[in-house]
Scaffold this motif. Structure first.
Motif, PDB file in Angstrom:
ATOM      1  N   PRO A  16      14.643  -7.503 -46.791  1.00  0.00           N
ATOM      2  CA  PRO A  16      13.334  -7.142 -46.258  1.00  0.00           C
ATOM      3  C   PRO A  16      12.912  -8.138 -45.180  1.00  0.00           C
ATOM      4  N   GLY A  17      11.958  -7.766 -44.381  1.00  0.00           N
ATOM      5  CA  GLY A  17      11.525  -8.660 -43.324  1.00  0.00           C
ATOM      6  C   GLY A  17      10.090  -8.434 -42.936  1.00  0.00           C
ATOM      7  N   ASP A  18       9.670  -9.171 -41.926  1.00  0.00           N
ATOM      8  CA  ASP A  18       8.313  -9.115 -41.425  1.00  0.00           C
ATOM      9  C   ASP A  18       8.339  -9.117 -39.907  1.00  0.00           C
ATOM     10  N   CYS A  19       7.310  -8.523 -39.319  1.00  0.00           N
ATOM     11  CA  CYS A  19       7.160  -8.526 -37.865  1.00  0.00           C
ATOM     12  C   CYS A  19       5.827  -9.168 -37.515  1.00  0.00           C
ATOM     13  N   TYR A  20       5.881 -10.163 -36.663  1.00  0.00           N
ATOM     14  CA  TYR A  20       4.688 -10.838 -36.162  1.00  0.00           C
ATOM     15  C   TYR A  20       4.506 -10.434 -34.704  1.00  0.00           C
ATOM     16  N   THR A  21       3.324  -9.973 -34.349  1.00  0.00           N
ATOM     17  CA  THR A  21       2.984  -9.759 -32.950  1.00  0.00           C
ATOM     18  C   THR A  21       2.315 -11.044 -32.498  1.00  0.00           C
ATOM     19  N   VAL A  22       2.947 -11.740 -31.557  1.00  0.00           N
ATOM     20  CA  VAL A  22       2.455 -13.045 -31.129  1.00  0.00           C
ATOM     21  C   VAL A  22       2.126 -13.031 -29.639  1.00  0.00           C
ATOM     22  N   LEU A  23       1.272 -13.950 -29.244  1.00  0.00           N
ATOM     23  CA  LEU A  23       0.901 -14.110 -27.841  1.00  0.00           C
ATOM     24  C   LEU A  23       1.541 -15.390 -27.334  1.00  0.00           C
ATOM     25  N   ILE A  24       2.411 -15.252 -26.319  1.00  0.00           N
ATOM     26  CA  ILE A  24       3.092 -16.384 -25.694  1.00  0.00           C
ATOM     27  C   ILE A  24       2.897 -16.286 -24.200  1.00  0.00           C
ATOM     28  N   GLN A  25       2.305 -17.301 -23.618  1.00  0.00           N
ATOM     29  CA  GLN A  25       2.049 -17.351 -22.173  1.00  0.00           C
ATOM     30  C   GLN A  25       1.376 -16.073 -21.691  1.00  0.00           C
ATOM     31  N   GLY A  26       0.411 -15.583 -22.456  1.00  0.00           N
ATOM     32  CA  GLY A  26      -0.368 -14.415 -22.054  1.00  0.00           C
ATOM     33  C   GLY A  26       0.293 -13.074 -22.296  1.00  0.00           C
ATOM     34  N   GLU A  27       1.492 -13.068 -22.873  1.00  0.00           N
ATOM     35  CA  GLU A  27       2.199 -11.812 -23.115  1.00  0.00           C
ATOM     36  C   GLU A  27       2.419 -11.590 -24.607  1.00  0.00           C
ATOM     37  N   GLU A  28       2.244 -10.345 -25.050  1.00  0.00           N
ATOM     38  CA  GLU A  28       2.532 -10.001 -26.438  1.00  0.00           C
ATOM     39  C   GLU A  28       4.040  -9.874 -26.631  1.00  0.00           C
ATOM     40  N   LYS A  29       4.525 -10.492 -27.689  1.00  0.00           N
ATOM     41  CA  LYS A  29       5.943 -10.438 -28.042  1.00  0.00           C
ATOM     42  C   LYS A  29       6.040 -10.153 -29.525  1.00  0.00           C
ATOM     43  N   TYR A  30       7.219  -9.671 -29.951  1.00  0.00           N
ATOM     44  CA  TYR A  30       7.475  -9.435 -31.358  1.00  0.00           C
ATOM     45  C   TYR A  30       8.437 -10.494 -31.871  1.00  0.00           C
ATOM     46  N   LEU A  31       8.069 -11.111 -32.969  1.00  0.00           N
ATOM     47  CA  LEU A  31       8.874 -12.128 -33.629  1.00  0.00           C
ATOM     48  C   LEU A  31       9.148 -11.626 -35.046  1.00  0.00           C
ATOM     49  N   PHE A  32      10.411 -11.580 -35.420  1.00  0.00           N
ATOM     50  CA  PHE A  32      10.796 -11.020 -36.710  1.00  0.00           C
ATOM     51  C   PHE A  32      11.308 -12.115 -37.639  1.00  0.00           C
ATOM     52  N   PHE A  33      11.034 -11.931 -38.926  1.00  0.00           N
ATOM     53  CA  PHE A  33      11.577 -12.804 -39.957  1.00  0.00           C
ATOM     54  C   PHE A  33      12.346 -11.946 -40.934  1.00  0.00           C
ATOM     55  N   GLN A  34      13.623 -12.227 -41.082  1.00  0.00           N
ATOM     56  CA  GLN A  34      14.487 -11.498 -42.015  1.00  0.00           C
ATOM     57  C   GLN A  34      14.734 -12.387 -43.219  1.00  0.00           C
ATOM     58  N   ARG A  35      14.266 -11.947 -44.375  1.00  0.00           N
ATOM     59  CA  ARG A  35      14.464 -12.724 -45.603  1.00  0.00           C
ATOM     60  C   ARG A  35      15.903 -12.601 -46.081  1.00  0.00           C
ATOM     61  N   THR A  36      16.416 -13.695 -46.622  1.00  0.00           N
ATOM     62  CA  THR A  36      17.788 -13.685 -47.130  1.00  0.00           C
ATOM     63  C   THR A  36      17.804 -13.166 -48.559  1.00  0.00           C
ATOM     64  N   ASP A  37      18.983 -13.039 -49.068  1.00  0.00           N
ATOM     65  CA  ASP A  37      19.196 -12.597 -50.443  1.00  0.00           C
ATOM     66  C   ASP A  37      18.549 -13.588 -51.411  1.00  0.00           C
ATOM     67  N   ARG A  38      17.948 -13.085 -52.453  1.00  0.00           N
ATOM     68  CA  ARG A  38      17.288 -13.943 -53.448  1.00  0.00           C
ATOM     69  C   ARG A  38      18.250 -14.917 -54.109  1.00  0.00           C
ATOM     70  N   ASN A  39      19.521 -14.611 -54.093  1.00  0.00           N
ATOM     71  CA  ASN A  39      20.515 -15.493 -54.712  1.00  0.00           C
ATOM     72  C   ASN A  39      20.807 -16.734 -53.871  1.00  0.00           C
ATOM     73  N   GLU A  40      20.366 -16.739 -52.628  1.00  0.00           N
ATOM     74  CA  GLU A  40      20.557 -17.897 -51.751  1.00  0.00           C
ATOM     75  C   GLU A  40      19.289 -18.731 -51.778  1.00  0.00           C
ATOM     76  N   SER A  41      19.116 -19.517 -52.827  1.00  0.00           N
ATOM     77  CA  SER A  41      17.852 -20.219 -53.051  1.00  0.00           C
ATOM     78  C   SER A  41      17.531 -21.277 -51.997  1.00  0.00           C
ATOM     79  N   SER A  42      18.533 -21.802 -51.311  1.00  0.00           N
ATOM     80  CA  SER A  42      18.259 -22.844 -50.320  1.00  0.00           C
ATOM     81  C   SER A  42      17.897 -22.271 -48.944  1.00  0.00           C
ATOM     82  N   ARG A  43      18.036 -20.957 -48.769  1.00  0.00           N
ATOM     83  CA  ARG A  43      17.716 -20.324 -47.490  1.00  0.00           C
ATOM     84  C   ARG A  43      16.652 -19.253 -47.706  1.00  0.00           C
ATOM     85  N   LEU A  44      15.549 -19.363 -46.987  1.00  0.00           N
ATOM     86  CA  LEU A  44      14.486 -18.365 -47.092  1.00  0.00           C
ATOM     87  C   LEU A  44      14.741 -17.165 -46.199  1.00  0.00           C
ATOM     88  N   GLY A  45      15.261 -17.430 -45.010  1.00  0.00           N
ATOM     89  CA  GLY A  45      15.503 -16.343 -44.071  1.00  0.00           C
ATOM     90  C   GLY A  45      15.746 -16.877 -42.676  1.00  0.00           C
TER      91      GLY A  45
END
Length: 93
Positions: free
Chosen positions: A58-87
């Motif tokens: 699963p993941g998330d989408c952030y609509t962010v403002l960078i230098q006056g422009e809207e951009k999309y920044l995505f976060f992809q979560r890793t497998d729950r079995n990989e406890s040392s990595r969030l995504g």
């Protein structure tokens, strides 16, 4: 360049500096490009869950403002079995 629904956009994985508050919410603050350039995020305009193309990630989408422009920044979560990595963070080219 226009993309059709059948064309897949390229994912560019990036480093992101972010803050976690006491409730566990994450707010991205800046994007660090592969060549070391830093792009401060002026504002987070929107946040919403977003599925990814990778099944089981699963993941998330952030609509962010960078230098006056809207951009999309995505976060992809890793497998729950990989406890040392969030995504991983990524942007589309």
């Amino acid at each position: 360049m226009a993309f059709s629904r059948t064309q897949e956009r390229e994912r560019i994985y990036v480093k992101v500096n972010s803050d976690f508050d006491a409730t566990g919410c994450v707010t991205p603050r800046s994007i660090i490009w592969r060549d070391g350039r830093v792009f401060p995020i002026d504002a987070v305009r929107d946040f919403r869950p977003a599925c990814t193309l990778s099944p089981g990630h699963p993941g998330d989408c952030y609509t962010v403002l960078i230098q006056g422009e809207e951009k999309y920044l995505f976060f992809q979560r890793t497998d729950r079995n990989e406890s040392s990595r969030l995504g991983r963070w990524w942007v589309e080219r």
